[in-house]
Design a protein around this motif. Sequence first.
Motif, PDB file in Angstrom:
ATOM      1  N   UNK A 298       0.842  -1.178   0.000  1.00 19.20           N
ATOM      2  CA  UNK A 298       0.000   0.000   0.000  1.00 19.20           C
ATOM      3  C   UNK A 298       0.881   1.232   0.000  1.00 19.20           C
ATOM      4  N   UNK A 299       0.779   2.045  -1.032  1.00 22.09           N
ATOM      5  CA  UNK A 299       1.543   3.282  -1.127  1.00 22.09           C
ATOM      6  C   UNK A 299       0.636   4.405  -0.657  1.00 22.09           C
ATOM      7  N   UNK A 300       0.836   4.840   0.583  1.00 25.17           N
ATOM      8  CA  UNK A 300      -0.088   5.747   1.263  1.00 25.17           C
ATOM      9  C   UNK A 300      -0.453   7.001   0.465  1.00 25.17           C
ATOM     10  N   UNK A 301       0.532   7.699  -0.038  1.00 28.16           N
ATOM     11  CA  UNK A 301       0.232   8.989  -0.652  1.00 28.16           C
ATOM     12  C   UNK A 301      -0.493   8.848  -1.988  1.00 28.16           C
ATOM     13  N   UNK A 302      -0.242   7.781  -2.698  1.00 26.62           N
ATOM     14  CA  UNK A 302      -0.879   7.593  -3.993  1.00 26.62           C
ATOM     15  C   UNK A 302      -2.121   6.723  -3.909  1.00 26.62           C
ATOM     16  N   UNK A 303      -2.349   6.105  -2.747  1.00 25.96           N
ATOM     17  CA  UNK A 303      -3.497   5.223  -2.549  1.00 25.96           C
ATOM     18  C   UNK A 303      -3.574   4.173  -3.656  1.00 25.96           C
ATOM     19  N   UNK A 304      -2.429   3.535  -3.868  1.00 28.39           N
ATOM     20  CA  UNK A 304      -2.307   2.478  -4.869  1.00 28.39           C
ATOM     21  C   UNK A 304      -1.981   1.180  -4.140  1.00 28.39           C
ATOM     22  N   UNK A 305      -2.658   0.128  -4.516  1.00 26.45           N
ATOM     23  CA  UNK A 305      -2.350  -1.192  -3.989  1.00 26.45           C
ATOM     24  C   UNK A 305      -1.751  -1.987  -5.130  1.00 26.45           C
ATOM     25  N   UNK A 306      -0.557  -2.510  -4.905  1.00 29.65           N
ATOM     26  CA  UNK A 306       0.136  -3.285  -5.929  1.00 29.65           C
ATOM     27  C   UNK A 306       0.133  -4.744  -5.485  1.00 29.65           C
ATOM     28  N   UNK A 307      -0.449  -5.587  -6.323  1.00 29.62           N
ATOM     29  CA  UNK A 307      -0.553  -7.015  -6.036  1.00 29.62           C
ATOM     30  C   UNK A 307       0.312  -7.761  -7.042  1.00 29.62           C
ATOM     31  N   UNK A 308       1.017  -8.768  -6.565  1.00 39.64           N
ATOM     32  CA  UNK A 308       1.834  -9.577  -7.457  1.00 39.64           C
ATOM     33  C   UNK A 308       0.917 -10.362  -8.396  1.00 39.64           C
ATOM     34  N   UNK A 309       1.023 -10.115  -9.688  1.00 40.21           N
ATOM     35  CA  UNK A 309       0.119 -10.736 -10.657  1.00 40.21           C
ATOM     36  C   UNK A 309       0.329 -12.238 -10.777  1.00 40.21           C
ATOM     37  N   UNK A 310       1.457 -12.745 -10.283  1.00 43.83           N
ATOM     38  CA  UNK A 310       1.722 -14.179 -10.351  1.00 43.83           C
ATOM     39  C   UNK A 310       1.220 -14.921  -9.118  1.00 43.83           C
ATOM     40  N   UNK A 311       0.655 -14.201  -8.142  1.00 44.78           N
ATOM     41  CA  UNK A 311       0.064 -14.864  -6.978  1.00 44.78           C
ATOM     42  C   UNK A 311      -1.144 -15.665  -7.431  1.00 44.78           C
ATOM     43  N   UNK A 312      -1.447 -16.731  -6.702  1.00 47.27           N
ATOM     44  CA  UNK A 312      -2.661 -17.477  -7.034  1.00 47.27           C
ATOM     45  C   UNK A 312      -3.884 -16.707  -6.540  1.00 47.27           C
ATOM     46  N   UNK A 313      -5.048 -17.145  -6.936  1.00 42.27           N
ATOM     47  CA  UNK A 313      -6.292 -16.442  -6.613  1.00 42.27           C
ATOM     48  C   UNK A 313      -6.466 -16.298  -5.108  1.00 42.27           C
ATOM     49  N   UNK A 314      -6.195 -17.357  -4.363  1.00 44.38           N
ATOM     50  CA  UNK A 314      -6.324 -17.304  -2.907  1.00 44.38           C
ATOM     51  C   UNK A 314      -5.403 -16.246  -2.309  1.00 44.38           C
ATOM     52  N   UNK A 315      -4.172 -16.160  -2.814  1.00 41.75           N
ATOM     53  CA  UNK A 315      -3.219 -15.171  -2.319  1.00 41.75           C
ATOM     54  C   UNK A 315      -3.649 -13.751  -2.610  1.00 41.75           C
ATOM     55  N   UNK A 316      -4.186 -13.525  -3.801  1.00 34.98           N
ATOM     56  CA  UNK A 316      -4.663 -12.186  -4.167  1.00 34.98           C
ATOM     57  C   UNK A 316      -5.820 -11.768  -3.272  1.00 34.98           C
ATOM     58  N   UNK A 317      -6.790 -12.680  -3.093  1.00 37.93           N
ATOM     59  CA  UNK A 317      -7.960 -12.374  -2.261  1.00 37.93           C
ATOM     60  C   UNK A 317      -7.526 -12.129  -0.818  1.00 37.93           C
ATOM     61  N   UNK A 318      -6.662 -12.985  -0.279  1.00 37.79           N
ATOM     62  CA  UNK A 318      -6.201 -12.831   1.098  1.00 37.79           C
ATOM     63  C   UNK A 318      -5.484 -11.496   1.296  1.00 37.79           C
ATOM     64  N   UNK A 319      -4.651 -11.102   0.332  1.00 41.47           N
ATOM     65  CA  UNK A 319      -3.917  -9.837   0.440  1.00 41.47           C
ATOM     66  C   UNK A 319      -4.875  -8.652   0.446  1.00 41.47           C
ATOM     67  N   UNK A 320      -5.871  -8.670  -0.442  1.00 40.95           N
ATOM     68  CA  UNK A 320      -6.819  -7.549  -0.505  1.00 40.95           C
ATOM     69  C   UNK A 320      -7.700  -7.496   0.737  1.00 40.95           C
ATOM     70  N   UNK A 321      -8.151  -8.653   1.233  1.00 39.05           N
ATOM     71  CA  UNK A 321      -8.971  -8.673   2.451  1.00 39.05           C
ATOM     72  C   UNK A 321      -8.163  -8.127   3.628  1.00 39.05           C
ATOM     73  N   UNK A 322      -6.904  -8.540   3.731  1.00 33.56           N
ATOM     74  CA  UNK A 322      -6.041  -8.058   4.814  1.00 33.56           C
ATOM     75  C   UNK A 322      -5.909  -6.540   4.771  1.00 33.56           C
ATOM     76  N   UNK A 323      -5.692  -5.987   3.589  1.00 37.47           N
ATOM     77  CA  UNK A 323      -5.570  -4.529   3.465  1.00 37.47           C
ATOM     78  C   UNK A 323      -6.882  -3.829   3.788  1.00 37.47           C
ATOM     79  N   UNK A 324      -7.992  -4.389   3.333  1.00 40.88           N
ATOM     80  CA  UNK A 324      -9.296  -3.777   3.623  1.00 40.88           C
ATOM     81  C   UNK A 324      -9.539  -3.764   5.129  1.00 40.88           C
ATOM     82  N   UNK A 325      -9.182  -4.850   5.801  1.00 39.85           N
ATOM     83  CA  UNK A 325      -9.384  -4.934   7.247  1.00 39.85           C
ATOM     84  C   UNK A 325      -8.537  -3.908   7.997  1.00 39.85           C
ATOM     85  N   UNK A 326      -7.433  -3.462   7.408  1.00 36.41           N
ATOM     86  CA  UNK A 326      -6.558  -2.489   8.047  1.00 36.41           C
ATOM     87  C   UNK A 326      -6.957  -1.049   7.727  1.00 36.41           C
ATOM     88  N   UNK A 327      -7.960  -0.891   6.882  1.00 36.64           N
ATOM     89  CA  UNK A 327      -8.346   0.423   6.398  1.00 36.64           C
ATOM     90  C   UNK A 327      -9.551   0.934   7.171  1.00 36.64           C
TER      91      UNK A 327
END
Length: 90
Positions: free
Chosen positions: A37-66
Amino acid sequence: MSLPLTNHSLEKLEQLLLAMGFKVRYEKGNFKTGACLLEHNRVIVVNKFSNLEGKIAALVTLIKQTNPDENLLDDKQRQFFHSLQQMELF
């Protein structure tokens, strides 16, 4: 509640983040599965080679911290956000 590990769930998470003012980008790179999470730009960068479960888990984790301005969310998005806050990760 458990979030199904589907592309539809991933799209719902992306739409929620967009409504919260974030841009989600999928990039290839030499970083571990997860998101940055790049605070000033409000950009979330996800590794495109992660599997679907990893992508979902990463986004849920960030949402929970927001702590979003809930006025930016419609009723369905607000309800989805609150359900994610109560969710235990996989």
